[in-house]
Motif scaffolding. Structure first.
Motif, PDB file in Angstrom:
ATOM      1  N   ASP A   1      25.755 -64.010  20.084  1.00 35.50           N
ATOM      2  CA  ASP A   1      25.592 -64.378  18.673  1.00 35.50           C
ATOM      3  C   ASP A   1      24.230 -63.929  18.149  1.00 35.50           C
ATOM      4  O   ASP A   1      24.112 -63.408  17.031  1.00 35.50           O
ATOM      5  N   ASP A   2      23.188 -64.131  18.963  1.00 35.77           N
ATOM      6  CA  ASP A   2      21.838 -63.717  18.564  1.00 35.77           C
ATOM      7  C   ASP A   2      21.771 -62.209  18.363  1.00 35.77           C
ATOM      8  O   ASP A   2      21.179 -61.716  17.392  1.00 35.77           O
ATOM      9  N   LEU A   3      22.375 -61.455  19.285  1.00 38.91           N
ATOM     10  CA  LEU A   3      22.331 -59.994  19.192  1.00 38.91           C
ATOM     11  C   LEU A   3      23.089 -59.498  17.967  1.00 38.91           C
ATOM     12  O   LEU A   3      22.658 -58.551  17.296  1.00 38.91           O
ATOM     13  N   ILE A   4      24.211 -60.141  17.657  1.00 36.66           N
ATOM     14  CA  ILE A   4      24.960 -59.760  16.456  1.00 36.66           C
ATOM     15  C   ILE A   4      24.113 -60.019  15.212  1.00 36.66           C
ATOM     16  O   ILE A   4      24.057 -59.180  14.303  1.00 36.66           O
ATOM     17  N   GLU A   5      23.443 -61.172  15.165  1.00 33.39           N
ATOM     18  CA  GLU A   5      22.566 -61.476  14.029  1.00 33.39           C
ATOM     19  C   GLU A   5      21.467 -60.420  13.901  1.00 33.39           C
ATOM     20  O   GLU A   5      21.135 -59.979  12.803  1.00 33.39           O
ATOM     21  N   GLN A   6      20.902 -60.018  15.036  1.00 38.18           N
ATOM     22  CA  GLN A   6      19.833 -59.020  15.015  1.00 38.18           C
ATOM     23  C   GLN A   6      20.355 -57.656  14.569  1.00 38.18           C
ATOM     24  O   GLN A   6      19.640 -56.916  13.881  1.00 38.18           O
ATOM     25  N   SER A   7      21.585 -57.342  14.947  1.00 42.43           N
ATOM     26  CA  SER A   7      22.154 -56.050  14.527  1.00 42.43           C
ATOM     27  C   SER A   7      22.352 -56.023  13.014  1.00 42.43           C
ATOM     28  O   SER A   7      22.126 -54.991  12.366  1.00 42.43           O
ATOM     29  N   VAL A   8      22.768 -57.146  12.446  1.00 42.79           N
ATOM     30  CA  VAL A   8      22.937 -57.232  10.995  1.00 42.79           C
ATOM     31  C   VAL A   8      21.579 -57.151  10.300  1.00 42.79           C
ATOM     32  O   VAL A   8      21.422 -56.474   9.272  1.00 42.79           O
ATOM     33  N   ALA A   9      20.584 -57.842  10.864  1.00 43.42           N
ATOM     34  CA  ALA A   9      19.238 -57.792  10.286  1.00 43.42           C
ATOM     35  C   ALA A   9      18.674 -56.376  10.337  1.00 43.42           C
ATOM     36  O   ALA A   9      17.962 -55.942   9.424  1.00 43.42           O
ATOM     37  N   LEU A  10      18.997 -55.646  11.396  1.00 41.73           N
ATOM     38  CA  LEU A  10      18.533 -54.260  11.527  1.00 41.73           C
ATOM     39  C   LEU A  10      19.079 -53.391  10.403  1.00 41.73           C
ATOM     40  O   LEU A  10      18.349 -52.578   9.817  1.00 41.73           O
ATOM     41  N   VAL A  11      20.350 -53.567  10.088  1.00 39.82           N
ATOM     42  CA  VAL A  11      20.971 -52.795   9.006  1.00 39.82           C
ATOM     43  C   VAL A  11      20.438 -53.247   7.654  1.00 39.82           C
ATOM     44  O   VAL A  11      20.235 -52.440   6.741  1.00 39.82           O
ATOM     45  N   GLY A  12      20.210 -54.549   7.509  1.00 38.07           N
ATOM     46  CA  GLY A  12      19.628 -55.061   6.272  1.00 38.07           C
ATOM     47  C   GLY A  12      20.616 -55.389   5.173  1.00 38.07           C
ATOM     48  O   GLY A  12      20.234 -55.504   4.013  1.00 38.07           O
ATOM     49  N   LYS A  13      21.878 -55.549   5.530  1.00 40.88           N
ATOM     50  CA  LYS A  13      22.886 -55.932   4.540  1.00 40.88           C
ATOM     51  C   LYS A  13      24.027 -56.652   5.238  1.00 40.88           C
ATOM     52  O   LYS A  13      24.261 -56.430   6.437  1.00 40.88           O
ATOM     53  N   PRO A  14      24.746 -57.523   4.551  1.00 42.30           N
ATOM     54  CA  PRO A  14      25.868 -58.231   5.177  1.00 42.30           C
ATOM     55  C   PRO A  14      26.992 -57.275   5.543  1.00 42.30           C
ATOM     56  O   PRO A  14      27.094 -56.169   4.978  1.00 42.30           O
ATOM     57  N   VAL A  15      27.845 -57.715   6.477  1.00 43.67           N
ATOM     58  CA  VAL A  15      28.927 -56.857   6.960  1.00 43.67           C
ATOM     59  C   VAL A  15      29.822 -56.387   5.824  1.00 43.67           C
ATOM     60  O   VAL A  15      30.279 -55.240   5.805  1.00 43.67           O
ATOM     61  N   ALA A  16      30.075 -57.260   4.848  1.00 44.34           N
ATOM     62  CA  ALA A  16      30.968 -56.921   3.735  1.00 44.34           C
ATOM     63  C   ALA A  16      30.462 -55.726   2.934  1.00 44.34           C
ATOM     64  O   ALA A  16      31.243 -55.044   2.256  1.00 44.34           O
ATOM     65  N   MET A  17      29.157 -55.452   3.015  1.00 43.12           N
ATOM     66  CA  MET A  17      28.571 -54.352   2.248  1.00 43.12           C
ATOM     67  C   MET A  17      28.260 -53.132   3.113  1.00 43.12           C
ATOM     68  O   MET A  17      27.734 -52.138   2.612  1.00 43.12           O
ATOM     69  N   MET A  18      28.574 -53.208   4.400  1.00 46.69           N
ATOM     70  CA  MET A  18      28.251 -52.097   5.301  1.00 46.69           C
ATOM     71  C   MET A  18      29.259 -50.961   5.172  1.00 46.69           C
ATOM     72  O   MET A  18      30.464 -51.198   5.102  1.00 46.69           O
ATOM     73  N   ASN A  19      28.754 -49.731   5.206  1.00 47.30           N
ATOM     74  CA  ASN A  19      29.636 -48.569   5.311  1.00 47.30           C
ATOM     75  C   ASN A  19      29.766 -48.183   6.780  1.00 47.30           C
ATOM     76  O   ASN A  19      29.232 -48.862   7.673  1.00 47.30           O
ATOM     77  N   LYS A  20      30.436 -47.087   7.043  1.00 50.54           N
ATOM     78  CA  LYS A  20      30.680 -46.659   8.423  1.00 50.54           C
ATOM     79  C   LYS A  20      29.375 -46.436   9.182  1.00 50.54           C
ATOM     80  O   LYS A  20      29.209 -46.913  10.319  1.00 50.54           O
ATOM     81  N   ASP A  21      28.437 -45.724   8.573  1.00 56.87           N
ATOM     82  CA  ASP A  21      27.176 -45.435   9.259  1.00 56.87           C
ATOM     83  C   ASP A  21      26.408 -46.716   9.576  1.00 56.87           C
ATOM     84  O   ASP A  21      25.755 -46.817  10.623  1.00 56.87           O
ATOM     85  N   ASP A  22      26.461 -47.677   8.646  1.00 58.55           N
ATOM     86  CA  ASP A  22      25.791 -48.954   8.886  1.00 58.55           C
ATOM     87  C   ASP A  22      26.376 -49.646  10.112  1.00 58.55           C
ATOM     88  O   ASP A  22      25.641 -50.171  10.966  1.00 58.55           O
ATOM     89  N   LYS A  23      27.704 -49.641  10.194  1.00 58.72           N
ATOM     90  CA  LYS A  23      28.356 -50.309  11.328  1.00 58.72           C
ATOM     91  C   LYS A  23      28.071 -49.569  12.638  1.00 58.72           C
ATOM     92  O   LYS A  23      27.895 -50.195  13.685  1.00 58.72           O
ATOM     93  N   ILE A  24      27.994 -48.249  12.568  1.00 59.38           N
ATOM     94  CA  ILE A  24      27.638 -47.480  13.764  1.00 59.38           C
ATOM     95  C   ILE A  24      26.235 -47.865  14.239  1.00 59.38           C
ATOM     96  O   ILE A  24      25.994 -48.066  15.436  1.00 59.38           O
ATOM     97  N   THR A  25      25.305 -47.989  13.291  1.00 56.63           N
ATOM     98  CA  THR A  25      23.937 -48.386  13.636  1.00 56.63           C
ATOM     99  C   THR A  25      23.918 -49.743  14.320  1.00 56.63           C
ATOM    100  O   THR A  25      23.263 -49.937  15.355  1.00 56.63           O
ATOM    101  N   ALA A  26      24.646 -50.706  13.743  1.00 58.36           N
ATOM    102  CA  ALA A  26      24.676 -52.062  14.300  1.00 58.36           C
ATOM    103  C   ALA A  26      25.298 -52.080  15.685  1.00 58.36           C
ATOM    104  O   ALA A  26      24.780 -52.713  16.614  1.00 58.36           O
ATOM    105  N   ILE A  27      26.406 -51.378  15.849  1.00 57.49           N
ATOM    106  CA  ILE A  27      27.138 -51.414  17.112  1.00 57.49           C
ATOM    107  C   ILE A  27      26.393 -50.656  18.203  1.00 57.49           C
ATOM    108  O   ILE A  27      26.384 -51.072  19.371  1.00 57.49           O
TER     109      ILE A  27
END
Length: 210
Positions: free
Chosen positions: A146-172
């Protein structure tokens, strides 16, 4: 790794420095990435016990164990689930071939000392420089994920609902580098969280961004 020696050192350190000190030994060659703690003294400090899982540092070491032994870490800050601040040091235990086989961690609860410091600073009207947010010490691998998922979202800087493909690739890819997918069924949880299929998840892990 001489586990008996590690246990004796752990006991000696905690008896020397008292109830606010904790020593934890992780086994990185036991073959179980979710239950790495093989020795612990004063586990009440981080609310962990024998058989519990790794911290973020331990998980990253497991993920990148073929990249060479990391350097020891001394005097960094961590945080428990209930918000207590610890001063921590991590020593990587190596076998004769130089491969990391265990982790020896010392944690000291400095919460009350920080409160006293702030009280004294307030009286003296002196402001100290801000500290970086310390990593939270998880009680189990689900908390860590859970902590790592939160950090991945913080790294991208936007909520999942607003992420595009590249954002999700960065997080994952952040999650993969942190060793998140060593946790059992983490792929299911991450896929659901980011609203993608398992197939897409694996393609994002291997994706090369422009």
């Amino acid at each position: 790794m001489d586990l008996d020696l590690m246990k004796r050192l752990a006991l000696a350190i905690t008896e020397q420095f008292g109830d606010n000190s904790e020593v934890v030994v992780h086994d990185l060659k036991g073959g179980d990435a979710e239950h790495t703690i093989v020795a612990i003294e004063n586990g009440h400090v981080s609310q962990r016990q024998l058989g519990d899982g790794p911290s973020r540092i331990v998980l990253e070491t497991l993920q990148h164990k073929d990249a060479g032994a990391p350097g020891d870490m001394r005097g960094y800050l961590t945080k428990t689930r209930d918000g207590r601040i610890l001063k921590s040091s991590t020593v990587f235990l190596k076998d004769q071939a130089g491969e990391v086989e265990g982790v020896f961690s010392i944690n000291y609860d400095i919460t009350e000392l920080l409160m006293a410091e702030r009280a004294i600073d307030s009286i003296l009207n002196h402001k100290t420089a801000g500290q970086e947010q310390p990593d939270r010490i998880p009680q189990n691998v689900n908390d860590l994920l859970d902590d790592l998922i939160e950090q991945s979202v913080a790294l991208v800087g936007k909520p999942v609902a607003m992420m595009n493909k590249d954002d999700k690739i960065t997080a994952i890819q952040f999650l993969n580098n942190a060793g998140a997918f060593l946790v059992t069924k983490s792929g299911d949880k991450v896929s659901k969280y980011f609203g993608i299929s398992k197939y897409t998840l694996y393609s994002y892990i291997d994706a090369k961004k422009d």
